[in-house]
Design a protein around this motif. Structure first.
Motif, PDB file in Angstrom:
ATOM      1  N   SER A  27       0.824  -1.203   0.000  1.00  0.00           N
ATOM      2  CA  SER A  27       0.000   0.000   0.000  1.00  0.00           C
ATOM      3  C   SER A  27       0.864   1.262   0.000  1.00  0.00           C
ATOM      4  O   SER A  27       0.623   2.198  -0.769  1.00  0.00           O
ATOM      5  CB  SER A  27      -0.925  -0.001   1.219  1.00  0.00           C
ATOM      6  OG  SER A  27      -1.650   1.199   1.312  1.00  0.00           O
TER       7      SER A  27
ATOM      8  N   ARG B 127       1.283   4.173  -3.005  1.00  0.00           N
ATOM      9  CA  ARG B 127       0.874   5.551  -2.731  1.00  0.00           C
ATOM     10  C   ARG B 127       2.024   6.536  -2.810  1.00  0.00           C
ATOM     11  O   ARG B 127       1.806   7.753  -2.739  1.00  0.00           O
ATOM     12  CB  ARG B 127       0.228   5.637  -1.344  1.00  0.00           C
ATOM     13  CG  ARG B 127      -1.024   4.795  -1.192  1.00  0.00           C
ATOM     14  CD  ARG B 127      -1.557   4.818   0.227  1.00  0.00           C
ATOM     15  NE  ARG B 127      -2.185   6.090   0.568  1.00  0.00           N
ATOM     16  CZ  ARG B 127      -2.632   6.396   1.786  1.00  0.00           C
ATOM     17  NH1 ARG B 127      -2.511   5.501   2.767  1.00  0.00           N
ATOM     18  NH2 ARG B 127      -3.195   7.553   2.030  1.00  0.00           N
TER      19      ARG B 127
ATOM     20  N   ARG C  74       4.852   6.883   4.983  1.00  0.00           N
ATOM     21  CA  ARG C  74       3.795   6.388   5.852  1.00  0.00           C
ATOM     22  C   ARG C  74       4.422   5.660   7.040  1.00  0.00           C
ATOM     23  O   ARG C  74       5.587   5.277   6.998  1.00  0.00           O
ATOM     24  CB  ARG C  74       2.868   5.436   5.094  1.00  0.00           C
ATOM     25  CG  ARG C  74       1.606   6.088   4.559  1.00  0.00           C
ATOM     26  CD  ARG C  74       1.854   6.838   3.285  1.00  0.00           C
ATOM     27  NE  ARG C  74       0.681   7.596   2.871  1.00  0.00           N
ATOM     28  CZ  ARG C  74       0.594   8.241   1.718  1.00  0.00           C
ATOM     29  NH1 ARG C  74       1.573   8.201   0.837  1.00  0.00           N
ATOM     30  NH2 ARG C  74      -0.486   8.947   1.426  1.00  0.00           N
TER      31      ARG C  74
ATOM     32  N   ASP D 229      -0.416   5.103  10.252  1.00  0.00           N
ATOM     33  CA  ASP D 229      -1.213   4.917   9.036  1.00  0.00           C
ATOM     34  C   ASP D 229      -1.799   3.512   8.936  1.00  0.00           C
ATOM     35  O   ASP D 229      -2.978   3.360   8.601  1.00  0.00           O
ATOM     36  CB  ASP D 229      -0.348   5.215   7.805  1.00  0.00           C
ATOM     37  CG  ASP D 229       0.086   6.664   7.759  1.00  0.00           C
ATOM     38  OD1 ASP D 229      -0.760   7.525   7.479  1.00  0.00           O
ATOM     39  OD2 ASP D 229       1.276   6.943   8.023  1.00  0.00           O
TER      40      ASP D 229
ATOM     41  N   ASP E 231      -7.407   5.177   7.425  1.00  0.00           N
ATOM     42  CA  ASP E 231      -8.476   5.583   6.513  1.00  0.00           C
ATOM     43  C   ASP E 231      -8.500   4.657   5.315  1.00  0.00           C
ATOM     44  O   ASP E 231      -7.572   3.869   5.075  1.00  0.00           O
ATOM     45  CB  ASP E 231      -8.305   7.043   6.072  1.00  0.00           C
ATOM     46  CG  ASP E 231      -6.947   7.308   5.461  1.00  0.00           C
ATOM     47  OD1 ASP E 231      -6.620   6.682   4.428  1.00  0.00           O
ATOM     48  OD2 ASP E 231      -6.199   8.138   6.001  1.00  0.00           O
ATOM     49  N   ALA E 232      -9.568   4.759   4.534  1.00  0.00           N
ATOM     50  CA  ALA E 232      -9.802   3.832   3.432  1.00  0.00           C
ATOM     51  C   ALA E 232      -8.795   3.980   2.303  1.00  0.00           C
ATOM     52  O   ALA E 232      -8.634   3.061   1.494  1.00  0.00           O
ATOM     53  CB  ALA E 232     -11.218   4.023   2.887  1.00  0.00           C
ATOM     54  N   ALA E 233      -8.108   5.112   2.218  1.00  0.00           N
ATOM     55  CA  ALA E 233      -7.170   5.322   1.121  1.00  0.00           C
ATOM     56  C   ALA E 233      -6.069   4.273   1.098  1.00  0.00           C
ATOM     57  O   ALA E 233      -5.582   3.891   0.028  1.00  0.00           O
ATOM     58  CB  ALA E 233      -6.556   6.721   1.219  1.00  0.00           C
ATOM     59  N   ALA E 234      -5.680   3.776   2.281  1.00  0.00           N
ATOM     60  CA  ALA E 234      -4.637   2.755   2.340  1.00  0.00           C
ATOM     61  C   ALA E 234      -5.084   1.471   1.669  1.00  0.00           C
ATOM     62  O   ALA E 234      -4.298   0.794   0.991  1.00  0.00           O
ATOM     63  CB  ALA E 234      -4.240   2.485   3.788  1.00  0.00           C
TER      64      ALA E 234
ATOM     65  N   ASP F 268      -7.662   1.394  -0.596  1.00  0.00           N
ATOM     66  CA  ASP F 268      -7.942   1.735  -1.988  1.00  0.00           C
ATOM     67  C   ASP F 268      -6.706   1.541  -2.854  1.00  0.00           C
ATOM     68  O   ASP F 268      -6.801   1.154  -4.026  1.00  0.00           O
ATOM     69  CB  ASP F 268      -8.427   3.182  -2.097  1.00  0.00           C
ATOM     70  CG  ASP F 268      -9.803   3.394  -1.481  1.00  0.00           C
ATOM     71  OD1 ASP F 268     -10.517   2.381  -1.271  1.00  0.00           O
ATOM     72  OD2 ASP F 268     -10.142   4.550  -1.199  1.00  0.00           O
ATOM     73  N   ALA F 269      -5.533   1.787  -2.270  1.00  0.00           N
ATOM     74  CA  ALA F 269      -4.276   1.639  -3.014  1.00  0.00           C
ATOM     75  C   ALA F 269      -3.964   0.186  -3.325  1.00  0.00           C
ATOM     76  O   ALA F 269      -3.074  -0.105  -4.126  1.00  0.00           O
ATOM     77  CB  ALA F 269      -3.125   2.261  -2.218  1.00  0.00           C
TER      78      ALA F 269
END
Length: 355
Positions: free
Chosen positions: A86, A90, A174, A201, A224-227, A229-230
């Motif tokens: 992840s 990112r 991160r 993170d 958060d969901a971005a981790a 999503d990656a």
């Protein structure tokens, strides 16, 4: 052909797995044939996984556990690999590196090889914690992730997570905490390791260790969901059109068992287990020190002591499942199944060997 019996835990003193709680065992069996990797088909276990993440996030002091991102992995190795993946995905640099203490789990070496990232290993101090000055010297613009360990596998130490997080974020990286084993112990200590203690993170935390869930049941949590999503890839033949997990088909048994164990034991059952394990570790450390062995002072319920190789080998021959650290010390993990009676028998065997 007669099938062999499963491993008895009576003399297992080195494993970070333990006997599952009865509720976890029963739930795992009921959900044995379900696949949370296909949530549109296996809706019940998909719902249970959401509950598992909420419970894990509660343990790890996520600011809003009901909104935490994550999933139930096969174990700490998968969670750590995914955290590296992840962060790599990112990060802006094409050639990235990850900074890990020499006390880090070997899964990070697997991650570096699988993901083609540079692994920068930094030394620990005299108390086996990551040296923050070494981390500061190792990071640069290509650093995608800094790793801290909360409950090291050899000495049970907790790295300075808030300071490591500051270093990571100042350089644009991160921060990941590997609390695979320590995550179910540290909530009952004053250690700084959680989402609440620092702007972490991602975090690894395994129910199938001190959480007393059935194997396999690891955990990856994200702030958060971005981790996650990656990590997502398209899954065109499933009704759920993307998947952030590493494995496709996964064990519904692990998910259901994790929820059952946590709902049965959080928080009082875990607190009692940690208190017993801590008392057992302190008793064993004292018993070994009284016999003249050099013992690493236990911070969490894990004891390391310098035994001669001949004595270690004799303990193994006597049926004790013990292991050694990379420096050769005896390593005993006081998991929930490890009783004072077992430790007394272990020390009695050691006394017999020493005669």
């Amino acid at each position: 052909m007669q099938q062999p019996e499963p491993q008895s835990f009576d003399r297992v003193l080195s494993s970070m797995c333990t006997e599952p709680h009865p509720a976890a065992r029963e739930a795992a069996e009921r959900f044995l044939a379900t696949n949370p990797g296909d949530p549109a088909t296996y809706e019940a276990v998909a719902s249970l996984e959401e509950r598992a993440i909420e419970l894990l996030a509660t343990l790890a002091e996520h600011p809003t556990p009901t909104d935490a991102a994550g999933y139930v992995t096969s174990g700490g190795t998968e969670a750590n690999v995914q955290a590296v993946r992840s962060a790599r995905n990112r990060h802006d640099a094409s050639d990235v590196n990850v900074v890990v203490p020499e006390s880090g789990h070997f899964s990070f070496h697997k991650a570096a090889e699988l993901l083609d990232v540079e692994l920068r290993t930094v030394p620990v101090d005299d108390d086996f914690r990551t040296r923050t000055d070494a981390v500061s010297a190792a990071v640069d613009d290509a650093t995608a992730l800094v790793v801290g360990v909360a409950g090291t596998t050899e000495y049970g130490r907790v790295d300075p997570i808030p300071e490591l997080t500051r270093i990571a974020h100042e350089t644009g990286a991160r921060m990941h905490v590997d609390a695979a084993w320590g995550g179910f112990v540290l909530p009952f200590t004053d250690g700084e390791w959680s989402f609440d203690d620092a702007a972490v993170d991602t975090l690894t935390i395994d129910p199938h260790k001190f959480g007393q869930a059935a194997v396999p049941a690891g955990g990856l949590l994200a702030r958060d969901a971005a981790a996650l999503d990656a990590l997502a890839v398209d899954t065109p033949y499933l009704e759920t059109r993307s998947q952030a997990t590493l494995t496709g088909t996964r064990s519904g048994a692990g998910v259901a068992g994790a929820v059952a164990a946590m709902e049965a034991l959080w928080p009082d059952g875990y607190r009692d287990a940690v208190e017993r394990a801590t008392a057992n570790a302190e008793w064993l450390a004292s018993a070994l020190a009284e016999r003249g062995y050099e013992v690493v002072d236990p911070e969490l319920p894990l004891v390391a002591a310098a035994l001669p190789r001949s004595e270690f080998d004799a303990l193994r021959e006597a049926g004790w499942k013990v292991s050694r650290t990379s420096h050769g010390e005896l390593r005993v993990v006081c998991m929930p199944h490890v009783t004072r009676e077992a430790l007394r028998a272990f020390v009695a065997d050691l006394d017999r060997i020493r005669e």
